[in-house]
Design a protein around this motif. Structure first.
Motif, PDB file in Angstrom:
ATOM      1  N   SER A  61     -63.018 -18.393   5.279  1.00  0.00           N
ATOM      2  CA  SER A  61     -63.996 -19.392   4.894  1.00  0.00           C
ATOM      3  C   SER A  61     -63.395 -20.779   5.133  1.00  0.00           C
ATOM      4  O   SER A  61     -62.319 -20.905   5.717  1.00  0.00           O
ATOM      5  N   TYR A  62     -64.068 -21.826   4.649  1.00  0.00           N
ATOM      6  CA  TYR A  62     -63.620 -23.176   4.983  1.00  0.00           C
ATOM      7  C   TYR A  62     -62.467 -23.649   4.099  1.00  0.00           C
ATOM      8  O   TYR A  62     -61.752 -24.593   4.438  1.00  0.00           O
ATOM      9  N   TYR A  63     -62.276 -22.980   2.938  1.00  0.00           N
ATOM     10  CA  TYR A  63     -61.253 -23.410   1.985  1.00  0.00           C
ATOM     11  C   TYR A  63     -61.036 -22.268   1.014  1.00  0.00           C
ATOM     12  O   TYR A  63     -61.717 -21.242   1.041  1.00  0.00           O
ATOM     13  N   TRP A  64     -60.038 -22.442   0.133  1.00  0.00           N
ATOM     14  CA  TRP A  64     -59.750 -21.413  -0.854  1.00  0.00           C
ATOM     15  C   TRP A  64     -60.928 -21.221  -1.814  1.00  0.00           C
ATOM     16  O   TRP A  64     -61.733 -22.122  -2.023  1.00  0.00           O
ATOM     17  N   SER A  65     -60.995 -20.042  -2.414  1.00  0.00           N
ATOM     18  CA  SER A  65     -62.084 -19.749  -3.337  1.00  0.00           C
ATOM     19  C   SER A  65     -61.941 -20.561  -4.622  1.00  0.00           C
ATOM     20  O   SER A  65     -60.853 -21.031  -4.975  1.00  0.00           O
ATOM     21  N   ASN A  66     -63.049 -20.727  -5.343  1.00  0.00           N
ATOM     22  CA  ASN A  66     -62.999 -21.374  -6.653  1.00  0.00           C
ATOM     23  C   ASN A  66     -62.079 -20.615  -7.603  1.00  0.00           C
ATOM     24  O   ASN A  66     -61.392 -21.218  -8.437  1.00  0.00           O
ATOM     25  N   GLN A  67     -62.077 -19.300  -7.483  1.00  0.00           N
ATOM     26  CA  GLN A  67     -61.207 -18.448  -8.295  1.00  0.00           C
ATOM     27  C   GLN A  67     -59.742 -18.791  -8.061  1.00  0.00           C
ATOM     28  O   GLN A  67     -58.955 -18.957  -9.002  1.00  0.00           O
ATOM     29  N   TYR A  68     -59.362 -18.938  -6.794  1.00  0.00           N
ATOM     30  CA  TYR A  68     -57.976 -19.263  -6.459  1.00  0.00           C
ATOM     31  C   TYR A  68     -57.587 -20.620  -7.048  1.00  0.00           C
ATOM     32  O   TYR A  68     -56.509 -20.781  -7.632  1.00  0.00           O
ATOM     33  N   ASN A  69     -58.462 -21.605  -6.921  1.00  0.00           N
ATOM     34  CA  ASN A  69     -58.159 -22.939  -7.434  1.00  0.00           C
ATOM     35  C   ASN A  69     -58.046 -22.942  -8.951  1.00  0.00           C
ATOM     36  O   ASN A  69     -57.209 -23.647  -9.524  1.00  0.00           O
TER      37      ASN A  69
END
Length: 378
Positions: free
Chosen positions: A150-158
């Motif tokens: 995807s374009y960036y890390w997941s909300n979960q990862y952040n």
């Protein structure tokens, strides 16, 4: 809990020594030629930039709602300007450095330097690592942003990164694979400070411990189980994730991949911000889920390698017990690949972000956004 980890370590070491006694490692044969080994250096660079447009009134491209209707609703941004170096010292020793120069555009304190670690490869079954790196906890810690679907890390990862369960940390790890002896298992064990990156000293005597087990149960299906624990302000707290990766080659031109993950753990960042009694820590928990299917059409031409279609669905609840405000995000994306291994990629991205309760003046506010992103790696 520590006894459990010691038991796991002992079992893995026993497995390693048992296997080593029966199997001659390919690395052993290289040791005899150490004197003639030529040191080498590999340098790479990655540039990721985007142009973003917010489609929601009063919400800027940074996701923050403006009470005065003064939000910046479009703009260019360089997300990554990474330079990495890998220094092969001997057949078994190497050192790795990774910096993100784009972080100089803001306050660089505690940033810029991402990886700085040394590694020793004993054989296929055991690798030792020490320094600053991403602990092996969760699927998104296993690859770089250039391989992201995807374009960036997941909300979960952040969210789990903000509580220092994931992302760059100072510590040590050992990991390996038992595939050479026909056991479809990879293992990763990490011990780290749990204070984030570029912190001079640990702020207490407790360490974070994380363990990941990964297995390709059948061809094209890989499952992972992760667990982390620490003693935080004299309280035992933890987090865990489960993930699944699949890959299917539909025919000579079409590939279908999926990536999904569920995570649950303590929200240590919100707890510290609340400045409440440590007994209240049990009320600061979070969980998240995402599913990411990706369909790729391969084109075998010079300067034109393929097209990818993906759509990540996410559901995140950063505080289960206190004022819960679920967040749902859908990210459809089309990418055009101009070089192998995502070395040159252009993507068009839609971001549909929804909160159950909008909070004016904060970043917890529903928004729609369009993004054009380019990536070059060389």
């Amino acid at each position: 809990m520590k006894k459990i980890f010691l038991f796991i370590i002992s079992g893995l070491l026993f497995t390693f020594f048992s296997v080593s006694a029966q199997t001659k490692s390919a690395a052993d044969s290289s040791v005899n030629g150490t004197n003639s080994f030529k040191k080498n250096v590999t340098v790479n660079a990655l540039i990721v930039g985007n142009y973003a447009v917010s489609l929601t009134d009063s919400v800027g491209i940074n996701g923050i709602h403006s009470l005065k209707d003064s939000a910046i609703n479009n703009g260019f941004n360089l997300r990554y300007v990474r330079v990495s170096g890998r220094f092969q010292i001997t057949p078994r020793f190497d050192a790795n450095v990774l910096v993100n120069l784009s972080e100089f555009k803001n306050d660089p304190q505690g940033k810029v330097l991402e990886n700085a670690f040394m590694r020793y490869k004993l054989n296929d079954y055991v690798n030792l690592q020490f320094g600053q790196f991403r602990p092996f906890f969760g699927i998104e810690d296993l690859y770089g942003v250039e391989q992201h679907k995807s374009y960036y890390w997941s909300n979960q990862y952040n969210a789990f990164n903000r509580s220092n369960w994931m992302s760059f940390q100072l510590g040590a790890a050992f990991y390996g694979s038992l595939k050479p002896v026909n056991i479809p298992l990879k293992y990763y064990f990490t011990v780290y400070n749990g204070n984030g990156r570029n912190v001079e000293l640990d702020n207490d005597n407790s360490k974070d411990f994380s363990m990941r087990l990964e297995s390709e149960i059948i061809k094209g299906f890989t499952v992972g189980a992760n667990f982390a624990t620490t003693n935080f302000k004299r309280k035992n707290v933890g987090a865990y994730t489960f993930d699944l990766q699949t890959f299917h080659k539909l025919n000579n031109n079409w590939d279908l991949e999926t990536e999904s993950s569920y995570a649950y753990g303590y929200n240590l960042r919100d707890f510290m911000d609340a400045k409440v009694d440590v007994d209240k820590i049990k009320n600061y928990r979070m969980h998240g889920l995402y599913v990411l299917p990706l369909l790729r059409y391969n084109i075998h031409r010079t300067g034109w390698k393929g097209v990818e279609l993906s759509c990540r669905y996410e559901n995140l609840l950063e505080n289960i017990d206190i004022n819960p405000n679920p967040r749902t995000t859908v990210v459809p994306m089309v990418s055009f690949l101009f070089a192998d291994n995502h070395a040159a990629k252009f993507s068009l991205v839609g971001i549909i972000d929804r909160y159950k309760h909008n909070m004016p003046g904060t970043n917890k506010y529903s928004q729609n956004q369009l993004l054009a992103q380019f990536q070059l790696r060389f």
